[in-house]
Design a protein around this motif. Structure first.
Motif, mmCIF file in Angstrom:
data_model
loop_
_atom_site.group_PDB
_atom_site.id
_atom_site.type_symbol
_atom_site.label_atom_id
_atom_site.label_comp_id
_atom_site.label_asym_id
_atom_site.label_seq_id
_atom_site.Cartn_x
_atom_site.Cartn_y
_atom_site.Cartn_z
ATOM 1 N N ALA A 45 43.710 112.304 30.445
ATOM 2 C CA ALA A 45 42.254 112.186 30.584
ATOM 3 C C ALA A 45 41.838 112.105 32.049
ATOM 4 O O ALA A 45 40.900 112.776 32.486
ATOM 5 N N SER A 46 42.550 111.273 32.822
ATOM 6 C CA SER A 46 42.223 111.149 34.251
ATOM 7 C C SER A 46 42.420 112.476 34.961
ATOM 8 O O SER A 46 41.703 112.806 35.906
ATOM 9 N N SER A 47 43.410 113.233 34.525
ATOM 10 C CA SER A 47 43.658 114.538 35.130
ATOM 11 C C SER A 47 42.513 115.495 34.808
ATOM 12 O O SER A 47 41.971 116.164 35.701
ATOM 13 N N ILE A 102 38.989 110.690 44.757
ATOM 14 C CA ILE A 102 39.081 109.249 44.508
ATOM 15 C C ILE A 102 38.518 108.915 43.130
ATOM 16 O O ILE A 102 37.451 109.411 42.756
ATOM 17 N N GLY A 103 39.216 108.057 42.381
ATOM 18 C CA GLY A 103 38.652 107.581 41.119
ATOM 19 C C GLY A 103 37.478 106.646 41.401
ATOM 20 O O GLY A 103 37.480 105.935 42.403
ATOM 21 N N ASP A 104 36.492 106.643 40.510
ATOM 22 C CA ASP A 104 35.323 105.794 40.804
ATOM 23 C C ASP A 104 35.693 104.312 40.831
ATOM 24 O O ASP A 104 35.208 103.560 41.676
ATOM 25 N N ARG A 138 32.845 107.176 35.202
ATOM 26 C CA ARG A 138 32.292 105.913 34.685
ATOM 27 C C ARG A 138 33.306 105.079 33.919
ATOM 28 O O ARG A 138 32.977 104.114 33.263
ATOM 29 N N GLN A 139 34.548 105.473 33.968
ATOM 30 C CA GLN A 139 35.593 104.729 33.263
ATOM 31 C C GLN A 139 36.666 104.285 34.240
ATOM 32 O O GLN A 139 36.997 105.003 35.182
ATOM 33 N N SER A 140 37.205 103.110 33.968
ATOM 34 C CA SER A 140 38.366 102.642 34.729
ATOM 35 C C SER A 140 39.557 102.683 33.776
ATOM 36 O O SER A 140 39.611 103.543 32.898
#
Ligand SMILES: Cc1ncc(C[n+]2csc(CCOP(=O)(O)OP(=O)(O)O)c2C)c(N)n1
Ligand SMILES: [Mg+2]
Length: 812
Positions: free
Chosen positions: A58-60, A168-170, A201-203
């Protein structure tokens, strides 16, 4: 068709539209490969241990579009990119499509010798510019790389322009080091920097509540950054322009993250109801004519998956050459996958059925699923063209930097290692063969760590000359582009990130440097993760932790370091050194700078260790070589230099220097006592040696043959010991005692180790020598006092050392 930027206006030409269509095709393949790389790691490989392999589909997916836009359109060959840790599969998929990664690697994610879980400069075969993993650090690294490039350009002439980009991830923006980096004046005005924030919007755990973006944008703006938003895709943008579209926009903007996020994955009819839950009547009316399916596509149409919008925003950032840019790219975590937007998707994996469905949907089969594009197709031609455009020329051979074996520091009176350190640097700054490459950095402790003399000679770096308003005869704080000291605000994270990037200019800016940083020793721990990050990235530098230990007596426990020596000894890639005497420091510092210079000049120094066929690399015995960084733990306690002068006379410089560099030498002999006299070795490290020498003298008077060994680098000794041990383990042979230990300790006798640091740091010496040992050190927090008070409190006074020697003898 050209593989260049697709233009900037909303009304794109037909050619630009065609280019976007090719890019869209490419991004679908990137998404597939990234997803399948993780899938294969988890489902095609039997690890035999039952431990979940993991990976982040998902992060990818969230960054597939932005990275497609970058690598297949925006980037030029000299640009440097940091990829957020969890998008490593996307990076590898792209490098594979570009022809820079062998197909065999695609099924090796997270396998030994295969693709690393997170991008690794030193271990991945397709050479990411920056390692990432500990969130926040890889993000800030390009900012410091740009600062290092600015320094290099100012001193050695401009290189081809690079843009320094971080994906960068949020949730990474929660890390404090990000804001320390943004706030530091040393990173001001770096127009070559672009940060791309993946606003999904997700960690890891959740949909992040509240609208943080507005606050973050203000923080960046306040720090002088250029802020760009890539929020809505072209469909939504068009809808906003229609009558009533303004209310639609307001409604989406005001919607809490959790509400918006819950729309993903809903069947279209349910999505309408959820989307309009609580909406003003105008918004419901606006949406009334839009069929369910179209509405779902419309309201989830974010710019982060709209290649044209992405390229427009990158171009906007690029146009601003005077300050760093940040673009907030709104995305969907799990974009294009059945797990899109699911609050629990961080580690979710597609099922076998879902993978099969995706493969079929993309027109691939089990036979073709790993293929690159057919070179005859538009996508194949595009990737081939990009491969050429992004190819980097081989690194030019670096000029050899000649560092002397010693500056020849004179030390006739009592001297502290911190003072000697400053004098050695001043001397080096007078030598034309070395001086141009030296660069120092400190987080607001330059003067209190003895860099003032160096700064007086070489000045402080600033991209533009600054007028000085003070006339200080002791410290000339003159700032300009020729300066060779980089002053930072009080951020040890920034110190280590900057040292890391100054220590990588041989790779990222084609110019080796000799970076030297200073920090109060206890605060090494404050920057530790950045220290580790920089060393793991292959950076080469010296850091001096000074002052250190309880010798910094009046300053009290908050400033007295105790566990830093253990940290230095244990950190891979770092050589920990703690000399007591000025001449030893001189030899060791020049030796460290020689090693840094030699490594920087070695061609192919950044080559990854993994072989191209994907087989595991040969196991390397731990810490067999000095690599990257050198950590000197120094002191402000002036100590009598005569004992060292005596050792010089006894052993001669050539022999003594070799032993000092190897990690230990005999500082004082046991003397001419009878053969039958009990023998003991006192091994001391650093500023506490006067107490050790005094104890030895008293023991000798009592008829005990006590010698003194000065341990200059517990780290090198320990590594030598481990090397022989492990060799023995691997070859099933009896290990011998390494030469460095045998030379310094000679005969077998009980030992006492004494260190103004945790007693544990030297406690292994007894095992290494196979003798009883008593270890003295500082195992509780320090407190204010005089040196004598504190040494008594921690059993480091000569009386305690004598008692420890008697205890060691009784253990025989
Ligand atoms: C310093 C550090 N702390 C914690 C983690 C574990 N971790 C990995 S990813 C992640 C959440 C990241 O969220 P975000 O940056 O938004 O990335 P994305 O949503 O794209 O996955 C966390 C807490 C880590 N890698 N590094
Ligand atoms: Mg996120």
């Amino acid at each position: 068709m050209t593989a260049t930027s697709t233009g900037t206006s909303a009304g794109r030409s037909a050619a630009a539209q065609a280019d976007l269509a090719v890019l869209q095709q490419i991004q679908q393949r990137v998404l597939w490969l990234a997803t399948r790389i993780v899938d294969a790691a988890n489902h095609d490989r039997d690890t035999g241990d039952g431990v979940k392999v993991g990976g982040h589909q998902a992060s990818s997916a969230s960054l597939v579009s932005a990275m497609t836009a970058l690598y297949f359109s925006f980037l030029d060959a000299p640009d440097k990119v940091s990829v957020k840790p969890h998008a490593s599969p996307v990076y590898h998929a792209i490098q594979y499509l570009l022809g820079n990664l062998d197909r065999g690697y695609l099924t090796t994610l997270r396998a030994f010798g295969g693709l690393q879980a997170y991008p690794s400069r030193t271990k991945d075969p397709d050479g990411p510019d920056f390692s990432t993993g500990s969130v926040g650090l890889g993000a800030a690294a390009p900012l410091f790389a740009a600062a290092a490039r600015r320094y290099v350009d100012a001193h050695f002439g401009p290189r081809p322009r690079s843009r320094f980009i971080a994906l960068i991830g949020d949730a990474e923006l929660d890390e404090g080091n990000i804001w320390e980096a943004v706030a530091d004046p040393a990173t001001d005005g770096l127009g070559s920097v672009m940060w791309i924030v993946d606003v999904n919007r997700q960690s890891l755990d959740r949909v992040v509540p509240g609208v943080r973006i507005a606050q973050w944008e203000q923080q960046f703006t306040a720090a002088g950054w250029h802020v760009v938003e890539a929020k809505y895709g072209h469909r939504l943008a068009a809808a906003f322009g229609r009558p009533g579209g303004g209310q639609l926009r307001d409604w989406i903007d005001a919607m809490p993250n959790e509400h918006y996020q819950s729309l993903f994955g809903l069947p279209p009819a349910e999505l309408r109801a959820r989307f309009l839950d609580g909406a003003p009547v105008e918004v419901s009316q606006f949406c009334a004519d839009i069929p369910d399916g179209e509405l779902a596509t419309l309201v989830t149409d974010l710019a982060g998956h709209d290649l044209g919008s992405l390229l427009d925003s990158f171009a906007q950032c690029d146009a601003d050459k005077d300050r760093p840019s940040v673009v907030f790219v709104y995305t969907v975590k799990g974009w294009g996958l059945p797990i899109a937007g699911n609050p629990r998707n961080h580690s979710a994996l597609l099922s076998a059925g879902q993978i099969d469905e995706m493969r079929t949907r993309l027109g691939l089969t089990r036979e073709t699923e790993w293929d690159r594009f057919d070179p005859m197709t538009p996508a194949g031609q595009w990737t081939a063209a990009r491969r050429e455009q992004l190819a980097r020329p081989p690194r030019a051979a670096a000029p050899a930097v000649t560092v002397p074996d010693a500056t020849g520091i004179r030390a006739s009176r009592a001297l502290a290692t911190q003072e000697a350190f400053g004098r050695i640097l001043v001397d080096l700054s007078r030598r034309d063969a070395v001086a141009p490459y030296l660069v120092t950095a400190a987080p607001d402790v330059a003067t209190s760590t003895n860099l003032a003399g160096f700064i007086n000679r070489v000045r402080v770096f600033s991209p533009a000359a600054r007028r000085s308003w003070t006339e200080d005869p002791v410290l000339k704080w003159a700032e300009g582009p020729e300066g060779q000291h980089i002053e930072l605000g009080i951020s040890e994270m920034n110190l280590f990130l900057l040292l890391g990037q100054l220590g990588l200019t041989w790779d990222l800016s084609d110019q080796p440097l000799l970076p030297v940083g200073t920090v109060y020793d206890p605060f090494v721990l404050r920057g530790l993760d950045a220290f580790i990050y920089s060393v793991y990235s292959g950076a080469r530098f010296i850091v001096a932790g000074t002052p250190s230990g309880v010798t910094l007596a009046p300053e009290g426990g908050a400033h007295q370091s105790t566990i830093t020596a253990s940290v230095g000894l244990e950190l891979p890639g770092v050589t920990f050194i703690e000399p007591a005497y000025a001449v030893a420091l001189d030899w060791l510092m020049c030796g460290a700078l020689q090693a840094i210079a030699a490594a920087g000049a070695a061609p192919g120094a950044a080559a990854p260790t993994a072989p191209p066929d994907g087989a595991p690399p040969g196991a390397v015995p731990p810490g067999t070589v000095d690599s990257g960084a050198f950590y000197f733990r120094l002191s402000t306690r002036g100590i009598d230099q005569a004992p060292f002068a005596a050792a010089r006379e006894r052993l001669g410089d050539a022999v003594l220097r070799r032993q000092v560099l190897a990690g230990a030498y005999r500082l004082a002999e046991a003397g001419d006592l009878a053969e039958t006299a009990p023998r003991v070795h006192l091994a001391g490290c650093g500023a506490v040696l006067p107490e050790v020498l005094a104890a030895a003298a008293e023991l000798r008077e009592e008829g005990i043959a006590a010698s003194v060994v000065d341990v200059t680098s517990a780290d090198r000794l320990y590594r030598a010991w481990q090397r022989t041990l492990r060799q023995g383990v691997r070859t099933a042979t009896a290990p011998s005692i390494p030469g460095a230990l045998r030379t310094a300790f000679g005969d077998r006798a009980p030992i006492v180790t004494v260190h103004d640091a945790a007693s544990h740091t030297l406690s292994w010496l007894g095992s290494a020598l196979g003798v009883p040992a008593v270890s003295l050190g500082v195992d509780s927090f320090g407190q204010s006092g005089a040196v004598a008070d504190l040494y008594r409190a921690h059993d480091l006074d000569s009386g305690s050392i004598i008692n420890a020697a008697l205890a060691a003898l009784s253990l025989r």
